[in-house]
Design a protein around this motif. Structure first.
Motif, short mmCIF file in Angstrom:
data_model
loop_
_atom_site.label_atom_id
_atom_site.label_comp_id
_atom_site.label_asym_id
_atom_site.label_seq_id
_atom_site.Cartn_x
_atom_site.Cartn_y
_atom_site.Cartn_z
N TYR A 165 8.80 -1.30 -69.40
CA TYR A 165 8.19 -2.67 -69.45
C TYR A 165 8.03 -2.94 -71.02
O TYR A 165 7.68 -2.11 -71.71
CB TYR A 165 6.73 -2.85 -68.85
CG TYR A 165 6.86 -2.72 -67.33
CD1 TYR A 165 7.45 -4.00 -66.61
CD2 TYR A 165 5.98 -1.93 -66.39
CE1 TYR A 165 7.64 -3.96 -65.07
CE2 TYR A 165 6.05 -2.15 -65.10
CZ TYR A 165 6.97 -3.12 -64.42
OH TYR A 165 6.74 -3.34 -63.00
N VAL A 171 5.34 -9.28 -65.47
CA VAL A 171 5.85 -8.38 -64.40
C VAL A 171 6.61 -9.47 -63.24
O VAL A 171 6.57 -10.51 -62.96
CB VAL A 171 4.86 -7.86 -63.59
CG1 VAL A 171 5.18 -7.08 -62.41
CG2 VAL A 171 3.87 -7.00 -64.49
N GLN A 178 1.17 -8.88 -54.97
CA GLN A 178 0.95 -8.06 -56.29
C GLN A 178 -0.47 -8.52 -56.57
O GLN A 178 -1.18 -9.44 -56.80
CB GLN A 178 1.95 -8.67 -57.18
CG GLN A 178 3.30 -8.50 -56.92
CD GLN A 178 4.37 -9.18 -58.04
OE1 GLN A 178 3.99 -10.22 -58.52
NE2 GLN A 178 5.38 -8.12 -58.15
N CYS A 211 1.95 -4.23 -54.01
CA CYS A 211 1.83 -3.16 -55.03
C CYS A 211 0.69 -3.44 -55.89
O CYS A 211 0.40 -4.79 -56.39
CB CYS A 211 3.16 -3.34 -56.00
SG CYS A 211 3.24 -2.15 -57.27
N TYR A 213 -0.96 -3.17 -59.77
CA TYR A 213 -0.41 -2.95 -60.82
C TYR A 213 -1.68 -2.58 -61.94
O TYR A 213 -2.47 -3.47 -62.07
CB TYR A 213 0.40 -4.03 -61.73
CG TYR A 213 1.53 -4.38 -61.05
CD1 TYR A 213 2.73 -3.73 -61.48
CD2 TYR A 213 1.69 -5.02 -59.84
CE1 TYR A 213 4.29 -4.06 -60.69
CE2 TYR A 213 2.79 -5.27 -59.17
CZ TYR A 213 4.12 -4.83 -59.73
OH TYR A 213 5.37 -5.07 -59.09
N ASP A 258 4.09 5.22 -59.46
CA ASP A 258 4.94 5.27 -60.63
C ASP A 258 4.28 5.28 -61.91
O ASP A 258 3.20 4.49 -62.08
CB ASP A 258 6.10 4.30 -60.68
CG ASP A 258 7.07 4.65 -59.48
OD1 ASP A 258 7.42 6.08 -59.25
OD2 ASP A 258 7.61 3.95 -58.86
N VAL A 279 2.11 1.72 -67.39
CA VAL A 279 1.85 0.55 -66.14
C VAL A 279 1.76 1.53 -64.98
O VAL A 279 2.74 2.10 -64.66
CB VAL A 279 2.77 -0.54 -66.23
CG1 VAL A 279 2.38 -1.30 -64.74
CG2 VAL A 279 2.47 -1.46 -67.47
N GLU A 281 1.83 1.93 -61.23
CA GLU A 281 2.17 1.11 -60.26
C GLU A 281 1.82 1.90 -58.61
O GLU A 281 2.26 2.96 -58.57
CB GLU A 281 3.71 0.53 -60.24
CG GLU A 281 4.16 -0.28 -61.22
CD GLU A 281 5.54 -0.49 -61.30
OE1 GLU A 281 6.05 -1.52 -61.93
OE2 GLU A 281 6.22 0.12 -60.47
N SER A 283 2.72 1.40 -55.02
CA SER A 283 3.24 0.41 -54.13
C SER A 283 2.89 1.08 -52.51
O SER A 283 3.26 2.14 -52.37
CB SER A 283 4.80 0.38 -54.45
OG SER A 283 5.37 1.71 -54.43
#
Length: 506
Positions: A165, A171, A178, A211, A213, A258, A279, A281, A283
């Motif tokens: 990123y 994003v 999200q 997900c 974040y 992740d 970041v 993640e 999910s």
């Protein structure tokens, strides 16, 4: 999960978990069950290494003995960073301990005033691997793009491959739920373990999944947080502990974690520089189209996600949700019922048209049968005429043979009777001429009869083709009638099913 893990080094930057798994299964020549593969890029993107988690100490020992030190020629696949390097496979804990000792030795040299450890004037393996990687990328079609900087200096563009990123960007949006958390105030250590269970439960109870974040502002702008290896391991454990007691149970492939790097734009050069920011993640896949499945957390709570937040749901709300779905399905079924009724009306009209067409075909078939009988009678008469002409031709041939015999006899008599020769010859020539004319007229009549027979055969052929066409049309009418009856039966079954479902809903 980290207890039986191995460190695999000297890999190409483009190596992915699938190619590494194939390397293990083919080069080791033994069965090794792999639990997880994580690939990490080096800081200069010249090479990569992987951390592979196994299920037992026995498998780890076998993997190290079978694969460590293998050259490129004995490895199934092109995974090494350079041709002259060898595969490095060793115990992960021992490798990390060796790295810490090396770092401690470097700090000791710095305290003594030594700028760096003594190195060989030859190129290091990392430099050779970087050159080899660049050559491989160029051979695959990648070309470095020069970027202008201050002072006329230039810098090559980084090769593609690693996902990251850019700080300050948004994003990417998708159809999943999200949820954004900035990660401030030690969120990972204090609140993540408490929140991740409700978020995961809400994502599982949605059709599209979601997900979480961490390191992203509420408006979706990437910010990044500091997350070292210990924190990453703690995040993985928190996620696993949160979903382990869900009801129904959650499979491992339904969620993933992740840690995506965040690159910062240099204010002076405009380059994307690497940083220690990440970041996080988390999910989770949704339940898909299975609307009867509702996941509960370890406390028996059911959560759903609305506007980026999670909240527990009561049984009455679930029933209301189900009733809303039933109402929507009922509306869809009513629309389908209306469409089926329209189609049924059209099918009835088509069936009536087919009945009229079938009647017309029957009338035409009767007419063709009458024509066929007439032609058969004509054919019979022509056959009798032909037989009679054949008998006449036979009689004429017999008469011709007799005349020839008479001619020979007359010729013999002419030799004996010269006085009667001319008169007899004249009579014979005259009779011969008449006979030739008669034969010619008979031949012409036979040709005409032959032509008539050919015409009759052609008519019979046409009649047969028309009968075959009628038979095919009759077959098609029967098939269409059967199809119409089948469609009508399906419509009746659909009506009965709709009535039964309407009764159930009521």
């Amino acid at each position: 999960m980290e207890e039986f893990s191995v460190y695999v080094g000297n890999l190409r930057p483009s190596a992915d978990p699938a190619s590494i798994a194939r390397l293990f299964s083919r080069s080791a020549k033994l069965t090794i069950n792999i639990r997880q593969i994580r690939v990490h890029q080096s800081d200069d993107l010249s090479c990569a290494h992987a951390i592979i988690s196994l299920y037992s100490e026995r498998e780890r020992v076998f993997a190290i003995r079978a694969l460590h030190g293998l050259p490129r020629s004995k490895i199934d696949g092109d995974c090494l960073s350079a041709p002259h390097t060898k595969l490095q496979v060793e115990n992960r804990q021992l490798h990390e301990l060796r790295q810490r000792l090396n770092d401690r030795s470097k700090s000791k040299y710095k305290k003594l005033g030594v700028a760096s450890l003594p190195t060989s004037p030859r190129k290091t393996e990392r430099e050779l691997a970087a050159k080899e990687t660049e050559r491989n990328l160029i051979s695959q079609g990648w070309r470095p793009r020069l970027m202008k900087t201050f002072g006329g200096k230039t810098k090559n563009e980084e090769p593609p491959g690693e996902r990251y990123y850019e700080q300050g960007t948004a994003v990417p949006q998708d159809n999943r739920i999200q949820v954004f958390k900035t990660g401030e105030n030690n969120y990972l250590e204090l609140m993540f373990g408490l929140d991740v269970g409700s978020f995961a439960c809400a994502f599982l109870n949605s059709r599209q999944g979601g997900c979480l974040y961490i390191g992203v502002k509420e408006d979706g702008t990437v910010r990044g947080i500091h997350c070292d290896r210990l924190q990453q391991s703690q995040v993985m454990n928190d996620v696993k502990d949160a979903v382990v007691d869900f009801n129904p149970s959650v499979q491992r492939q339904m969620y993933g974690v992740d840690f995506v790097p965040v690159k910062v734009v240099d204010e002076h050069t405009g380059w994307l520089n690497k940083s220690t920011l990440r970041v996080v993640e988390v999910s989770v896949k949704g339940a898909g189209t299975d609307e009867d499945t509702w996941y509960e957390d370890n406390k028996g709570q059911v959560y759903i996600g609305e506007d980026g937040k999670t909240q527990p749901v009561r049984v009455s709300k679930i029933k209301a949700h189900l009733l809303e779905d039933i109402r929507k399905d009922t509306a869809v079924l009513e629309e389908r019922k209306r469409v089926f009724e329209e189609e049924h009306t059209v099918l009835v009209q088509e069936q009536e048209e087919l009945v009229v067409a079938q009647e017309e075909v029957s009338v035409k078939e009767v007419e063709l049968n009458e024509r066929e009988d007439l032609l058969n009678s004509q054919e019979k008469d022509l056959k009798e005429t032909s037989e009679r002409l054949d008998r006449d031709m036979t009689e004429l041939k017999r008469m011709s043979d007799e005349l020839e015999q008479t001619k020979l006899t007359a010729h013999e008599e002419v030799q004996d009777l010269e006085s009667q020769q001319q008169s007899l010859v004249a009579d014979i020539d005259k009779k011969k001429q008449e006979l030739d004319d008669l034969i010619k007229s008979m031949e012409d009549k036979q040709t005409e009869i032959t032509q008539q027979l050919a015409d009759i055969k052609q008519k019979l052929t046409d009649i047969k083709e028309e009968r075959e066409e009628l038979a095919r049309g009759r077959t098609e009418v029967a098939e269409q009638k059967a199809q119409l009856e089948e469609d009508q039966r399906l419509v009746e079954e659909e009506k009965e099913r709709l009535k039964s479902k309407t009764c159930v809903i009521q």
